[in-house]
Write an enzyme that holds these catalytic residues in place. Structure first.
Site, PDB file in Angstrom:
ATOM      1  N   GLU A 224      39.481  41.804  36.021  1.00 19.94           N
ATOM      2  CA  GLU A 224      38.121  42.284  36.273  1.00 19.94           C
ATOM      3  C   GLU A 224      37.281  42.380  35.000  1.00 19.94           C
ATOM      4  OE1 GLU A 224      38.476  45.778  38.781  1.00 19.94           O
ATOM      5  OE2 GLU A 224      39.161  44.522  40.456  1.00 19.94           O
ATOM      6  N   GLU A 320      43.789  40.055  44.450  1.00 16.85           N
ATOM      7  CA  GLU A 320      43.841  41.516  44.565  1.00 16.85           C
ATOM      8  C   GLU A 320      42.905  42.045  45.621  1.00 16.85           C
ATOM      9  OE1 GLU A 320      43.614  44.031  40.970  1.00 16.85           O
ATOM     10  OE2 GLU A 320      42.598  45.511  42.226  1.00 16.85           O
TER      11      GLU A 320
END
Length: 473
Positions: A224, A320
């Site tokens: 991220e 994810e």
């Protein structure tokens, strides 16, 4: 194979889940059916099957076309975070949990693991493999932290399912490489010495895990990269910086070490297609980049197709998505089953994903151990105080695919009826069998549909928010 007598008996049954609706003339191929229902009355339960027969179906029909083929599948799975690994390793039900997760015959046969490199938000402590004062030669590098419980459960997973693919991702570089001087906040410093050290750090991790019996096939440079959390490890990394890091440092370092580990760019949400496109458009980075990794926390899965269409030679991996007890799409088993099947198993793979990976393999009843999220859910809830293990919606979402869609399976063409209706995705396995995952996304009504392939068809019914997997040879 279902006998003709069994088939005839099923045809005479009333309209319930698992009941074919109309006999077709000249039975052809028997179809096995496994289903999970929103009320948990059926949990990956084998049901009375169906039989392909001649005749023209009437009503909504899923038409399978095996001549139109898309991506090959790598696998389905989750992550043995530090917290997950510690819980499972110390559970009195460890072997039973591992068998139900990874054994292809006695369990759901998970075959993809995305492993944090160092601490993540689900860790019992803040750690990297070389924290402390500056160490550009990485003389202190060691994965000793992982030897106690992380590597042992990974090796056990690989023994149970040798086809398992392992991916690795850092939440943060060691503190001395960061602008913040901490694994929390900041970004990796962009001077040449630091970037070389960071590339070497990731290479050393891949090598150490390989020597420990856990080969790493895929690697992303940063989890991220557009988000810098305030209370757990993380770092920002711009698209330009990631392209430079891959092209000038990480890619050459992996190649120089003789490693064939593929690099995945981005590893963040569906709501930004510009970031991965920027990395893939960089010629130097692109030569080392196998594809793009995606998360579910913003946007929609069609973003994967947007990038794939622009860069068709690069793969997409979905890596994810965590269920959450507070999120609208995951506050009950039924909501999680519906949303994750629709967006991850069906939406993800229909938009080129070669993997579908949720987040934690296991959490405790309080959603931990954690540095941040206390409402997140794992595939299994492990309570080591009572010695119990409970299998959650994520387990069944993954299992409806992983148990039937094997590594190397190819997604094949099938039509779907859109959001809120009957949705589906189909695969052809390496052994020649076909697997069709179907969701009735209608919140209140049962749905009846036909499945047609090779000029034959069968009819079936699913209640609201139920998912079924149909397999045939």
């Amino acid at each position: 194979m279902t006998s003709r007598a069994t088939f005839a008996a099923a045809m005479a049954a009333t309209l319930v889940l698992g009941t074919p609706l109309a006999a077709q003339a000249t039975p052809w191929t028997a179809v096995s059916v496994w289903a999970t229902t929103a009320d948990q009355n059926k949990l990956l339960t084998p049901l009375p099957g169906a039989v392909f027969g001649r005749g023209t179906p009437s009503g909504p029909t899923i038409t399978i076309d095996e001549t139109k083929r898309y991506q090959s599948m790598t696998g389905f799975g989750a992550s043995f975070t530090d917290s997950s690994a510690w819980l499972v390793a110390n559970s009195p039900q460890r072997d039973a949990i591992m068998t139900k997760l990874f054994d292809p015959r006695r369990g759901i046969g998970l075959d993809f693991l995305r492993q944090p490199i160092g601490a993540s938000d689900f860790s019992r402590s803040l750690f990297s493999y070389d924290n402390g004062s500056a160490d550009p030669t990485l003389s202190r590098f060691s994965v000793a932290h992982d030897q106690d419980y992380i590597l042992p459960v990974l090796r056990q997973a690989l023994r149970l399912n040798p086809q398992t693919t392992v991916m690795a991702t850092p939440w943060s570089a060691p503190d001395w490489m960061k602008t913040s001087g901490s694994m929390i906040g900041g970004s990796v410093r962009t001077d040449d010495q630091t970037l070389r050290a960071y590339a070497d750090y990731l290479v050393k991790f891949v090598q150490a895990y390989g020597k420990a019996g856990v080969p790493v096939s895929l690697l992303s440079p940063q989890n991220e990269p557009e988000y810098s959390p305030a209370d757990y490890p993380g770092a920002t990394m711009t698209a330009a910086d990631q392209a430079r890091f891959i092209g000038d440092y990480l890619g050459p370092a992996l190649r120089s070490a003789g490693l064939r580990t593929g690099i995945l760019a981005y590893d963040h949400n569906w709501d930004d297609t510009t970031y991965p496109s920027t990395v893939l458009a960089d010629a130097k980075a692109a030569q080392y980049t196998a594809g793009v990794a995606w998360h579910c926390y913003g946007g929609n899965p069609d973003a994967q197709s947007t990038v794939h269409d622009a860069f068709p030679r690069k793969d997409a991996y979905f890596t994810e998505c965590s269920g959450s007890q507070s999120a609208n799409h995951a506050n009950t088993f039924a909501d999680s089953l519906d949303w994750q099947t629709e967006h991850l198993i069906i939406g993800g793979t229909r938009n080129w994903a070669k993997s579908v990976v949720t987040w934690n393999v296991a959490l405790d009843p309080s959603g931990g151990p954690t540095m941040h999220c206390t409402t997140c859910t794992g595939a299994v809830t492990v309570d080591n105080t009572t010695g119990s293990a409970t299998y959650n919606a994520e387990y069944y979402v993954l299992g409806q695919a992983s148990k039937f869609v094997k590594p190397g399976a190819v997604r094949i063409d099938s039509n779907t009826f859109g959001p809120g209706n009957v949705e589906d995705v189909a695969f052809r396995n390496p052994d020649g069998s076909t697997a069709l995952v179907v969701l009735n996304a209608d919140a209140t009504n049962a749905r009846t549909f036909n499945v047609s392939a090779h000029g034959r068809s069968f009819s079936y019914a699913l209640p609201a928010k139920a998912v079924a997997t149909f397999t045939w040879r």
